[in-house]
Design an enzyme around this catalytic site. Structure first.
Site, PDB file in Angstrom:
ATOM      1  N   SER A 135      49.422 -46.148 -19.354  1.00  0.00           N
ATOM      2  CA  SER A 135      50.109 -44.913 -19.742  1.00  0.00           C
ATOM      3  C   SER A 135      49.487 -44.433 -21.047  1.00  0.00           C
ATOM      4  O   SER A 135      49.036 -45.252 -21.864  1.00  0.00           O
ATOM      5  CB  SER A 135      51.598 -45.192 -19.970  1.00  0.00           C
ATOM      6  OG  SER A 135      52.198 -44.102 -20.645  1.00  0.00           O
ATOM      7  N   TYR A 185      58.009 -50.890 -22.940  1.00  0.00           N
ATOM      8  CA  TYR A 185      57.228 -50.233 -21.879  1.00  0.00           C
ATOM      9  C   TYR A 185      55.746 -50.189 -22.290  1.00  0.00           C
ATOM     10  O   TYR A 185      54.864 -50.556 -21.496  1.00  0.00           O
ATOM     11  CB  TYR A 185      57.780 -48.822 -21.655  1.00  0.00           C
ATOM     12  CG  TYR A 185      57.012 -47.994 -20.647  1.00  0.00           C
ATOM     13  CD1 TYR A 185      57.127 -48.236 -19.279  1.00  0.00           C
ATOM     14  CD2 TYR A 185      56.192 -46.943 -21.055  1.00  0.00           C
ATOM     15  CE1 TYR A 185      56.437 -47.462 -18.349  1.00  0.00           C
ATOM     16  CE2 TYR A 185      55.503 -46.167 -20.140  1.00  0.00           C
ATOM     17  CZ  TYR A 185      55.631 -46.424 -18.786  1.00  0.00           C
ATOM     18  OH  TYR A 185      54.939 -45.663 -17.877  1.00  0.00           O
TER      19      TYR A 185
HETATM   20  P1  NDP Z   1      58.470 -43.021  -9.925  1.00  0.00           P
HETATM   21  O1  NDP Z   1      59.680 -43.621 -10.530  1.00  0.00           O
HETATM   22  O2  NDP Z   1      58.492 -41.584  -9.531  1.00  0.00           O
HETATM   23  O3  NDP Z   1      58.034 -43.887  -8.630  1.00  0.00           O
HETATM   24  C1  NDP Z   1      57.923 -45.266  -8.780  1.00  0.00           C
HETATM   25  C2  NDP Z   1      57.407 -45.886  -7.510  1.00  0.00           C
HETATM   26  O4  NDP Z   1      57.244 -47.293  -7.764  1.00  0.00           O
HETATM   27  C3  NDP Z   1      58.335 -45.755  -6.339  1.00  0.00           C
HETATM   28  O5  NDP Z   1      57.576 -45.576  -5.158  1.00  0.00           O
HETATM   29  C4  NDP Z   1      59.050 -47.107  -6.305  1.00  0.00           C
HETATM   30  O6  NDP Z   1      59.423 -47.544  -5.006  1.00  0.00           O
HETATM   31  C5  NDP Z   1      57.959 -48.014  -6.789  1.00  0.00           C
HETATM   32  N1  NDP Z   1      58.470 -49.265  -7.341  1.00  0.00           N
HETATM   33  C6  NDP Z   1      59.310 -49.453  -8.387  1.00  0.00           C
HETATM   34  N2  NDP Z   1      59.553 -50.759  -8.566  1.00  0.00           N
HETATM   35  C7  NDP Z   1      58.848 -51.411  -7.609  1.00  0.00           C
HETATM   36  C8  NDP Z   1      58.682 -52.773  -7.273  1.00  0.00           C
HETATM   37  N3  NDP Z   1      59.311 -53.748  -7.963  1.00  0.00           N
HETATM   38  N4  NDP Z   1      57.894 -53.085  -6.217  1.00  0.00           N
HETATM   39  C9  NDP Z   1      57.265 -52.126  -5.514  1.00  0.00           C
HETATM   40  N5  NDP Z   1      57.372 -50.817  -5.791  1.00  0.00           N
HETATM   41  C10 NDP Z   1      58.160 -50.464  -6.821  1.00  0.00           C
HETATM   42  O7  NDP Z   1      57.287 -43.306 -10.963  1.00  0.00           O
HETATM   43  P2  NDP Z   1      55.935 -42.473 -11.280  1.00  0.00           P
HETATM   44  O8  NDP Z   1      55.345 -41.986 -10.027  1.00  0.00           O
HETATM   45  O9  NDP Z   1      56.220 -41.519 -12.364  1.00  0.00           O
HETATM   46  O10 NDP Z   1      55.030 -43.628 -11.925  1.00  0.00           O
HETATM   47  C11 NDP Z   1      53.949 -44.234 -11.272  1.00  0.00           C
HETATM   48  C12 NDP Z   1      53.147 -45.032 -12.281  1.00  0.00           C
HETATM   49  O11 NDP Z   1      52.613 -44.172 -13.284  1.00  0.00           O
HETATM   50  C13 NDP Z   1      53.981 -46.092 -13.028  1.00  0.00           C
HETATM   51  O12 NDP Z   1      53.209 -47.264 -13.204  1.00  0.00           O
HETATM   52  C14 NDP Z   1      54.256 -45.432 -14.373  1.00  0.00           C
HETATM   53  O13 NDP Z   1      54.477 -46.377 -15.398  1.00  0.00           O
HETATM   54  C15 NDP Z   1      52.961 -44.663 -14.568  1.00  0.00           C
HETATM   55  N6  NDP Z   1      53.064 -43.553 -15.503  1.00  0.00           N
HETATM   56  C16 NDP Z   1      53.894 -42.483 -15.231  1.00  0.00           C
HETATM   57  C17 NDP Z   1      53.984 -41.434 -16.117  1.00  0.00           C
HETATM   58  C18 NDP Z   1      54.892 -40.260 -15.881  1.00  0.00           C
HETATM   59  O14 NDP Z   1      55.037 -39.434 -16.802  1.00  0.00           O
HETATM   60  N7  NDP Z   1      55.476 -40.092 -14.704  1.00  0.00           N
HETATM   61  C19 NDP Z   1      53.191 -41.414 -17.369  1.00  0.00           C
HETATM   62  C20 NDP Z   1      52.351 -42.582 -17.540  1.00  0.00           C
HETATM   63  C21 NDP Z   1      52.305 -43.599 -16.631  1.00  0.00           C
HETATM   64  P3  NDP Z   1      60.926 -47.292  -4.418  1.00  0.00           P
HETATM   65  O15 NDP Z   1      60.994 -45.809  -4.193  1.00  0.00           O
HETATM   66  O16 NDP Z   1      60.948 -48.035  -3.134  1.00  0.00           O
HETATM   67  O17 NDP Z   1      61.851 -47.761  -5.462  1.00  0.00           O
END
Ligand code: NDP
Length: 248
Positions: free
Chosen positions: A143, A156
């Site tokens: 991130s 985080y």
């Molecule tokens: P969302 O919360 O929109 O989506 C998260 C996804 O991760 C979902 O598909 C969820 O699945 C899945 N997930 C969560 N926990 C688990 C687990 N234990 N095992 C498997 N799958 C899991 O997040 P984002 O799309 O925003 O984030 C994606 C990545 O980008 C993350 O690593 C985040 O830290 C990173 N990021 C995001 C930013 C942002 O501003 N959005 C900025 C910087 C980094 P389910 O739906 O089944 O729960």
């Protein structure tokens, strides 16, 4: 890059039921890869992503696995190998975010962040290090908070800084196998993870921080992943690519 028997690469995207992961799955599907859509709990949303990819002429499979569970991750790799012969691309997108000052962070919130963001990434990296086919690609998720380091993001940010460390070390450990290992570090991106619990004025302020004066969209991040996963990214290795509109 080594391919499966149908001439396509096999890409496993963790956390691909929603947000950035869903956009990555759709983009890699359009790019001709067979896509494995991993999810934790959102089965219906994951199936919808798979249906979209297949409607566009691609091939997709959904696999439930909590990335924090090493056995479940192992079983997921087994299933993908049984279905498609192997894995070529791993996108470690699954992640969660809980904010709080270091003074106030509860033990269970600390543990959950470590389990999903760090242990989860480690679990899939360990399988990938053992099993990824020659010519493979690994794209981890950091991130831009690593670097910005604002208050309340301490734990985080610590998980994501650790992911960056794993990225560089694993790139070196893959010597001789033509496997690249990189990380993407998005800035604020319009997904539930970013938007949940933030008042509109905070969202608007954060959106204006980057010189490009908007939030990232999941498709912006998917484009950066597609670059690292595709032929044009072949010479990029052991790097962290900040995809954030210039916020840092
Ligand atoms: P969302 O919360 O929109 O989506 C998260 C996804 O991760 C979902 O598909 C969820 O699945 C899945 N997930 C969560 N926990 C688990 C687990 N234990 N095992 C498997 N799958 C899991 O997040 P984002 O799309 O925003 O984030 C994606 C990545 O980008 C993350 O690593 C985040 O830290 C990173 N990021 C995001 C930013 C942002 O501003 N959005 C900025 C910087 C980094 P389910 O739906 O089944 O729960």
């Amino acid at each position: 890059m080594t391919t499966n028997t149908n001439g396509k690469k096999v890409a496993l995207v963790t956390g691909a039921s929603r947000g950035i992961g869903a956009a990555i799955a759709e983009r890699l599907g359009r790019d001709g890869h067979t896509v494995i859509i991993n999810y934790a709990g959102s089965a219906t949303a994951a199936e919808a992503v798979a249906a979209k990819i297949e409607a566009a002429g691609g091939r997709a499979l959904t696999v439930q696995a909590d990335v924090a569970d090493a056995d479940a991750v192992k079983t997921m790799f087994d299933r993908v190998e049984a279905a498609f012969g192997g894995v070529d691309i791993l996108v470690n997108n699954a992640g969660i975010m809980t904010l709080g000052t270091i003074a106030d962070m509860a033990d269970d919130a600390f543990g959950k962040l470590m389990d999903v963001n760090l242990r989860g990434t480690f679990n899939t990296l360990r399988e990938a290090a053992q099993r990824l086919r020659e010519g493979g690609r690994v794209i981890n998720f950091s991130s831009s908070i690593v670097g910005l380091y604002p208050p309340t993001y301490g734990v985080y940010a610590a998980t994501k800084a650790a992911v960056e460390a794993l990225t560089v070390v694993m790139a070196r450990e893959m010597r001789g196998r033509s496997i690249t290992v990189n990380a993407i570090a998005p800035g604020p991106t319009a997904t539930e993870l970013f938007l949940n619990g933030k008042p509109q004025e905070v969202v608007d302020r954060l959106a204006k921080q980057a010189p490009l004066e908007r939030l990232g969209q999941p498709e912006d991040i998917a484009a950066a992943v597609a670059f690292l996963a595709g032929p044009d990214g072949a010479w990029i290795n052991g790097q962290v690519l900040r995809a954030n509109g210039g916020i840092i």
